[in-house]
Design a protein around this motif. Sequence first.
Motif, mmCIF file in Angstrom:
data_model
loop_
_atom_site.group_PDB
_atom_site.id
_atom_site.type_symbol
_atom_site.label_atom_id
_atom_site.label_comp_id
_atom_site.label_asym_id
_atom_site.label_seq_id
_atom_site.Cartn_x
_atom_site.Cartn_y
_atom_site.Cartn_z
ATOM 1 N N THR A 142 -23.345 -9.657 -5.105
ATOM 2 C CA THR A 142 -22.508 -8.521 -5.477
ATOM 3 C C THR A 142 -21.809 -8.813 -6.795
ATOM 4 O OG1 THR A 142 -20.750 -7.033 -4.697
ATOM 5 C CG2 THR A 142 -20.512 -9.373 -4.203
ATOM 6 N N PHE A 181 -17.948 -8.212 -9.098
ATOM 7 C CA PHE A 181 -16.536 -7.843 -9.119
ATOM 8 C C PHE A 181 -16.061 -7.854 -10.561
ATOM 9 C CE2 PHE A 181 -12.007 -9.068 -9.119
ATOM 10 C CZ PHE A 181 -11.484 -7.983 -8.422
ATOM 11 N N TYR A 198 -10.306 -13.412 -8.276
ATOM 12 C CA TYR A 198 -11.129 -13.177 -7.093
ATOM 13 C C TYR A 198 -10.757 -14.120 -5.951
ATOM 14 C CZ TYR A 198 -15.084 -11.829 -4.254
ATOM 15 O OH TYR A 198 -15.855 -11.344 -3.230
ATOM 16 N N HIS A 218 -9.345 1.721 -4.033
ATOM 17 C CA HIS A 218 -10.590 1.153 -3.527
ATOM 18 C C HIS A 218 -10.238 0.044 -2.546
ATOM 19 C CE1 HIS A 218 -13.156 3.056 -6.694
ATOM 20 N NE2 HIS A 218 -12.030 2.979 -7.393
ATOM 21 N N THR A 219 -10.900 0.022 -1.413
ATOM 22 C CA THR A 219 -10.652 -1.002 -0.399
ATOM 23 C C THR A 219 -11.690 -2.106 -0.524
ATOM 24 O OG1 THR A 219 -9.691 0.608 1.123
ATOM 25 C CG2 THR A 219 -10.439 -1.487 2.048
ATOM 26 N N LEU A 220 -11.220 -3.342 -0.669
ATOM 27 C CA LEU A 220 -12.108 -4.499 -0.797
ATOM 28 C C LEU A 220 -11.879 -5.428 0.386
ATOM 29 C CD1 LEU A 220 -12.126 -3.476 -3.835
ATOM 30 C CD2 LEU A 220 -12.534 -5.859 -4.438
ATOM 31 N N ASP A 221 -12.925 -5.671 1.143
ATOM 32 C CA ASP A 221 -12.891 -6.608 2.260
ATOM 33 C C ASP A 221 -13.639 -7.866 1.827
ATOM 34 O OD1 ASP A 221 -12.896 -8.006 4.595
ATOM 35 O OD2 ASP A 221 -13.875 -6.469 5.803
ATOM 36 N N VAL A 222 -12.906 -8.922 1.531
ATOM 37 C CA VAL A 222 -13.501 -10.163 1.013
ATOM 38 C C VAL A 222 -13.480 -11.217 2.112
ATOM 39 C CG1 VAL A 222 -13.413 -11.916 -0.781
ATOM 40 C CG2 VAL A 222 -12.665 -9.580 -1.287
#
Length: 689
Positions: A254, A256, A277, A295-299
């Motif tokens: 991906t 970022f 990050y 924006h929702t980021l699930d890391v």
Amino acid sequence: MALVATVGLWLLYMTTVVVTLSRGDALTDTWHLIGTVVFLVSVAALTFSSSMYLLARVGALPRMAAHRRARRADIDERFDRDDLRVLALLPSYGEDPAYVRMALWSVALQEVPDLRVVLLLDDPPSDDPEIVDRLARTRAIIDEISLELSGPLELAREAFERTGTDSVTEARSAVAAAYHMASWWVRSRADVEPRDGHVETFFAESVLESLADELGAMAAALDEADDDGDQALSPARVRSLAHRLVRIFSAEVTVFERKRFREPSHEPTKAANLNAYLALVGGVHELHDLDGVPHTLDVPSCDAVITLDADSILLPEYAARLVYALEQPGNERVGIIQTPYSAYRGRRSSLERLAGATTDVQHIVHQGLTAFDATFWVGANAVIRWALLEDLRTVEAVDGRDVVRFIRGRTVIEDTESSIDVIADGWTLVNYPERLSYSSTPPDFGTLAVQRRRWANGGLLVLSALWRTAVARRAAGHPMRLSEILLRANYLGSIAWVTAALIILLTVVPLNGELVSVTLMVMALPYFIEMAHDLRVLGYRRRDIFGVYGLNLLLVAVNIAGTAGSIAQAFTGQRVAFARTPKQGDRTPAGALLIAAPLIIAGGAVVVAVRSIQGGSWIAAAFAVFTAVCVGEALIRLIGMRAAVSDLWNGWLEWIWVPTDRRPAAAADTTVPAWRRVLDDGLIEPVSA
């Protein structure tokens, strides 16, 4: 023996000089005394650094000889537990998509459980069509890799599922067929890869074809495996081999881009890009883009982090062997494990070859540093334990908001600087004794100057941190060994004092008969002999030692500039801007001063040679002539006369050039419409500052 000989000859030389001068009236001449002291200090600085190289070899050679590779079966058994999560981060700013693509592919094919690869694209949003096109091509690499991996991954998963239902014979045949298909797939990719340059050729041969060979050999071995007898494959081993194939093709890839969001720090450094990050790892975050859209980021969380530069390439076994080593009993406090990068093979120019030689020699030095617990993080690639990053985590307020930092960014050598933070927290760093990573070597002198100036900047600033850490560890009851302190100090400061010492020996202090002797010349022989031997072992020629000496003389002005930047930052507190090494395009101009400096050194050496001959000091004259020849040969061979003359001429033009002021004689009337001002005054270009 080489180390003992060097130190012994230095002691003999110093004793001889002091005794000789004390018998005459030299000590009554103030200027002569000052010159003598400066000369002797310079000799001591050069001897110290050469001794540290020899000391590193004392630790490196036995360590590399004793190294034994872990068995593949043991690595497979550890990874079969699926309890490791590995995050690979590849920071990129203004990089050629072709380099990014090769780096991403090399890390996406790494064989570790639950691998997540993230391209940290750091270019700011732009309307420039050229930049927009480059970024679009870079982002497209993510989709390319994900799509391409899906095919072999599906076949590998089907084979893995059959190991749970079929008989051992049928399962083994299914796994062997999957390995055959995987080998064919990887080799077909290698066949269509462009091989326009040595980097592209290296990627196709050493990454893709090497992996295809490995998979093909595994397939052939499975075909030949007997069904019965003591050597028969167990169902568990067949399942493990199928699981390994799944790991190779199951990376999630991906991208970022922190500068597309408001919340992350936009500080223009690689450390800030990584920190932005890393601060998101293990959580769900709501970030707002520049237009305010959420924006929702699930890391996901991870156990280890692989960092990789955009111009570097990992060999297929890199992550498997380093992560496995990190997991071994006794390595619980190893925070960073790495294989300091080597230069790509097949370099095109003499400069690339010799610059690559200096890089490859450093691989030996770094192994020696590990032998004496003096390892430094080399930022081109590494595997970092997440527990270490948690220990390094700090939060500081910047412009009214909290910024999370894991990697320090006070200097442009953030990896070296962070190494001191690592050992201060009680962790260790290790260099793995294999060559598993490679990186680009600058193709011309201008590009090399940009890179080496950055390397020369910051070491002096980190020396103070090393001293504070040594004091703190002594107070805590676990002091550093003297060898560790000396090797670390030399790693941080040798560029500064060796450069100063070379200038003094070559140009500033007259080389007269009192200070130059056979002992002084012989003192340097162990260093040159051993480095020449190392070059030969590394695949170069012994006589390349003279080219390396000439290259170092060409870089004297570059090192001075980098050292001056460190000193300026120490007094002003202002961090020197990071200068990215150019990776593409035409030759990078070096600048007139960087070309003039070696000419001055050669001229000074000639003057010293003449004066030495007139004074009857033939040894000094021989050394000066040797230096002048090495500088001249390096200037012609490594820079080229045409390029040197071009840089000198352009530097002259830039110095005398006066920009034309195209503003109108009277200030423009802002009440007049813009279209009328254009018609009346013409197009007014901004004036250069």
